[in-house]
Design an enzyme around this catalytic site. Structure first.
Site, PDB file in Angstrom:
ATOM      1  N   ASP A 204      -3.932  35.962  -4.989  1.00 46.99           N
ATOM      2  CA  ASP A 204      -4.281  36.697  -6.210  1.00 46.99           C
ATOM      3  C   ASP A 204      -4.246  35.785  -7.433  1.00 46.99           C
ATOM      4  OD1 ASP A 204      -1.555  36.714  -5.553  1.00 46.99           O
ATOM      5  OD2 ASP A 204      -1.107  38.431  -6.816  1.00 46.99           O
TER       6      ASP A 204
ATOM      7  N   HIS B  97       0.675  39.278 -13.971  1.00 47.38           N
ATOM      8  CA  HIS B  97       0.183  40.640 -13.726  1.00 47.38           C
ATOM      9  C   HIS B  97       0.570  41.541 -14.896  1.00 47.38           C
ATOM     10  CE1 HIS B  97      -0.900  39.871  -9.561  1.00 47.38           C
ATOM     11  NE2 HIS B  97       0.302  39.408  -9.311  1.00 47.38           N
TER      12      HIS B  97
ATOM     13  N   GLU C 107      -0.154  32.132  -3.734  1.00 51.02           N
ATOM     14  CA  GLU C 107      -0.711  33.392  -3.226  1.00 51.02           C
ATOM     15  C   GLU C 107      -2.086  33.630  -3.855  1.00 51.02           C
ATOM     16  OE1 GLU C 107       1.800  36.911  -3.333  1.00 51.02           O
ATOM     17  OE2 GLU C 107       0.545  37.857  -1.809  1.00 51.02           O
TER      18      GLU C 107
ATOM     19  N   ASP D 289       4.558  35.707 -11.031  1.00 50.21           N
ATOM     20  CA  ASP D 289       4.847  37.064 -10.546  1.00 50.21           C
ATOM     21  C   ASP D 289       6.032  37.718 -11.277  1.00 50.21           C
ATOM     22  OD1 ASP D 289       2.825  37.358  -8.690  1.00 50.21           O
ATOM     23  OD2 ASP D 289       4.022  36.727  -6.980  1.00 50.21           O
TER      24      ASP D 289
ATOM     25  N   TYR E 177       6.977  47.257  -9.176  1.00 52.81           N
ATOM     26  CA  TYR E 177       6.592  45.900  -8.777  1.00 52.81           C
ATOM     27  C   TYR E 177       7.827  45.148  -8.262  1.00 52.81           C
ATOM     28  CZ  TYR E 177       4.363  41.342  -8.977  1.00 52.81           C
ATOM     29  OH  TYR E 177       3.854  40.121  -8.637  1.00 52.81           O
TER      30      TYR E 177
ATOM     31  N   HIS F 154      -2.155  44.898  -0.659  1.00 52.33           N
ATOM     32  CA  HIS F 154      -1.548  44.734   0.666  1.00 52.33           C
ATOM     33  C   HIS F 154      -0.433  45.755   0.976  1.00 52.33           C
ATOM     34  CE1 HIS F 154       1.362  42.146  -1.336  1.00 52.33           C
ATOM     35  NE2 HIS F 154       0.565  41.112  -1.407  1.00 52.33           N
TER      36      HIS F 154
ATOM     37  N   HIS G  82       1.637  29.362  -8.385  1.00 54.65           N
ATOM     38  CA  HIS G  82       1.906  30.130  -7.159  1.00 54.65           C
ATOM     39  C   HIS G  82       0.659  30.100  -6.282  1.00 54.65           C
ATOM     40  CE1 HIS G  82       3.240  33.199  -4.509  1.00 54.65           C
ATOM     41  NE2 HIS G  82       2.984  34.271  -5.215  1.00 54.65           N
TER      42      HIS G  82
ATOM     43  N   HIS H  23       7.680  34.427  -5.802  1.00 57.61           N
ATOM     44  CA  HIS H  23       7.775  35.315  -4.679  1.00 57.61           C
ATOM     45  C   HIS H  23       7.559  34.591  -3.337  1.00 57.61           C
ATOM     46  CE1 HIS H  23       4.451  38.030  -2.736  1.00 57.61           C
ATOM     47  NE2 HIS H  23       5.572  38.379  -2.177  1.00 57.61           N
TER      48      HIS H  23
HETATM   49 FE1  FEO Z   1       2.919  36.590  -5.118  1.00 57.02          FE
HETATM   50 FE2  FEO Z   1       0.923  37.929  -7.632  1.00 57.02          FE
HETATM   51  O1  FEO Z   1       1.335  36.980  -6.064  1.00 57.02           O
END
Ligand code: FEO
Length: 386
Positions: free
Chosen positions: A82, A222, A80, A163, A191, A24, A78, A144
Site C-alpha cells: 500500500d 493513512h 508493504e 503506518d 486501525y 486484506h 515501509h 508493522h
Molecule cells: Fe503495513 Fe499501510 O502498510
C-alpha cells in the site's frame, strides 16, 4: 489533482481511495488514503509512494509542484504494497532518484518485490542532508513489518510515521482539524487493534522514540495529518500500547435456530447484572475486524457456536482464527453453545481460546437442543459466581 501544502515546501501528494471497503480482511467502511509526501529542497525528496493502481494520482499531484524527473530521493519507510506498490511505475518517471530504505530489512523486501533500482540502505539514526533540511531515519521494526522505519525532519518538526498513528479514513480534509476528531480517533483505534496490536511492545518503543522528538506534525501514511491534535493521538497510543484488560466483556456467537443466541443473551444479562460492561456480537451481523477493536481493552472473550456437521460454525472458526493472531495477553474467556447430538463445537471453541492464550474462567456451557429455564438459570448463577 493537486498537491496540498503542509508547511512551506512540504506537500501531501498521496491518493484517496474513497471506495475501498476491505483491506486484506479489515472492513474499511470510511475508505482509506495512501499518503505520500514531497519535500522541495536542494535535494527533492518523495517520502513513500502509494498502492499500485493509484500511481497516476501520485504523479499528477507531484507534477502540480515539480517535474518528477527532478526528484533526487524516494524514501521507502515501509515495503508493504500500500506504500510501495507504485514504486516501479514512479521510478520510470523519477529517472534520477535513489530509493532510500532501511538496512537490511527494507533492502531485502524491496529487492524481493521490485528487483534492482538505485538503492541507498540507511542504518539507525542515519541523517540525510537535503540542503536546508535533514531527514533522520529511525527504525521501528514490526510497526508493522520488520522493515519499518519512520523519517523525522527536525527543521520542520515533522514525523513521517508511516503506518503508526494512521487511520483508514478517506476525506476531503487532509488535516485532523478539518474532520471530526471523534471519528478519526475511532478509526485510529480500529486501525491500532487490527494492524498494530500484536506488536504493541514494539509500538510502545516507537512511542518512546516519538516522545523524545520535538514534533509539531505527524504525517502518517493513512488518513489525516495530525497537526492540531498531536498530543491526543500520542496519548491514545500510550493507552492502546498497554492493551490493558478492563472489566469489560464481549459475547461473540453464531446461531442456527436461536438456541445458542438465547444462551448468549443470558450470559450478556448476567454479566450486566455482575457489573461488567458487555457487548453482544452476532457474527452474522458484525464483522470480525469491528469486534477485534473491542479486544484492545476487554478482559472477557466469550465465544459460542452450535455444532454444524461435527464442527463449529465457519463464521466462528474465522473469528477465532483472526482473534488468535491478534489477541493481547491477559485475557479470560469461555465457550458455550447449543447442540443436537455430537456437540463437538463447544470443546473446539474452548481449545482455540486456550491456544490463543486465553485463560478459561468458566467450564464450557453445552446445552442440548433448546435451553430450558432451569438450564439458563444455572448459566446466570455460574456467571454471577465467576
Ligand atoms: Fe503495513 Fe499501510 O502498510
Amino acid at each position: 489533482m493537486k498537491a496540498v501544502e503542509i508547511t512551506k515546501g512540504v506537500y501531501w501528494v498521496g491518493a484517496i481511495d474513497w471506495s475501498v471497503r476491505n483491506f486484506h480482511g479489515y472492513t474499511t467502511n470510511r475508505g482509506a488514503t495512501y499518503n505520500a509526501y514531497l519535500i522541495i529542497d536542494e535535494k527533492i525528496t518523495l517520502i513513500d509512494t502509494v498502492k499500485a493502481p493509484f500511481a497516476h494520482e501520485l504523479l499528477e499531484r507531484v507534477r502540480s509542484v515539480v517535474d518528477p524527473e527532478k526528484i533526487d530521493y524516494v524514501v521507502s519507510n515501509h515495503v508493504e504494497m500500500d506504500h510501495s506498490g507504485a514504486l516501479p511505475e514512479i521510478m520510470q518517471y523519477c529517472k534520477n532518484a535513489t530509493v532510500v530504505t532501511s538496512s537490511p530489512a527494507g533492502m531485502k523486501g524491496l529487492m524481493a518485490h521490485y528487483g534492482e533500482h538505485k538503492y541507498k540502505a540507511v542504518s539507525a539514526n542515519e541523517t540525510l542532508n537535503l540542503g536546508s533540511r535533514n531527514l533522520v531515519f529511525v527504525p521501528t521494526p514490526m510497526v508493522h513489518w520488520p522493515d519499518n522505519m519512520v523519517t523525522y525532519c527536525p527543521e520542520e518538526k515533522i514525523l513521517f510515521s508511516n503506518d503508526a498513528f494512521g487511520q483508514h479514513y478517506a476525506s476531503s480534509g487532509r488535516f485532523d482539524d478539518e474532520e471530526d476528531l471523534n471519528i478519526i480517533l475511532e478509526e485510529a483505534r480500529k486501525y491500532y487493534a487490527n494492524i498494530v496490536m500484536p506488536y504493541s511492545r514494539q509500538a510502545s518503543g516507537a512511542i518512546d522514540i516519538a516522545a523524545g522528538l520535538d514534533i509539531s506534525i505527524i504525517a502518517s501514511s493513512h488518513g489525516v495529518i495530525w497537526r492540531s491534535h498531536v498530543k491526543e493521538i500520542m496519548d491514545a497510543y500510550k493507552e492502546w500500547t498497554k492493551c490493558e484488560a478492563k472489566e469489560k466483556a464481549i459475547v461473540v456467537f453464531d446461531s442456527m435456530w436461536h438456541s445458542t443466541e438465547t444462551i448468549a443473551q443470558t450470559i450478556t444479562e448476567a454479566l450486566k447484572e455482575k457489573g461488567v460492561q458487555v457487548k453482544f456480537f452476532d457474527l452474522k451481523q458484525n464483522h470480525m475486524s469491528d469486534i477485534l477493536t473491542e479486544v484492545l481493552d476487554t478482559k472477557y472473550i466469550i465465544v459460542g457456536s452450535p455444532t454444524l456437521n461435527n464442527n463449529m460454525m465457519p463464521t466462528v472458526a474465522g473469528f477465532l482464527c483472526y482473534l488468535k493472531g491478534l489477541i493481547p495477553k491477559g485475557r479470560k474467556g469461555f465457550a458455550f453453545g447449543s447442540y443436537g447430538w455430537g456437540g463437538q463445537s463447544i470443546g473446539q471453541v474452548e481449545e482455540i481460546l486456550k491456544a490463543a492464550g486465553c485463560e478459561i474462567c468458566l467450564p464450557m456451557i453445552r446445552l442440548q437442543y433448546i435451553p430450558t429455564k432451569e438450564e439458563l438459570d444455572k448459566v446466570r448463577e455460574d456467571i454471577l459466581a465467576m
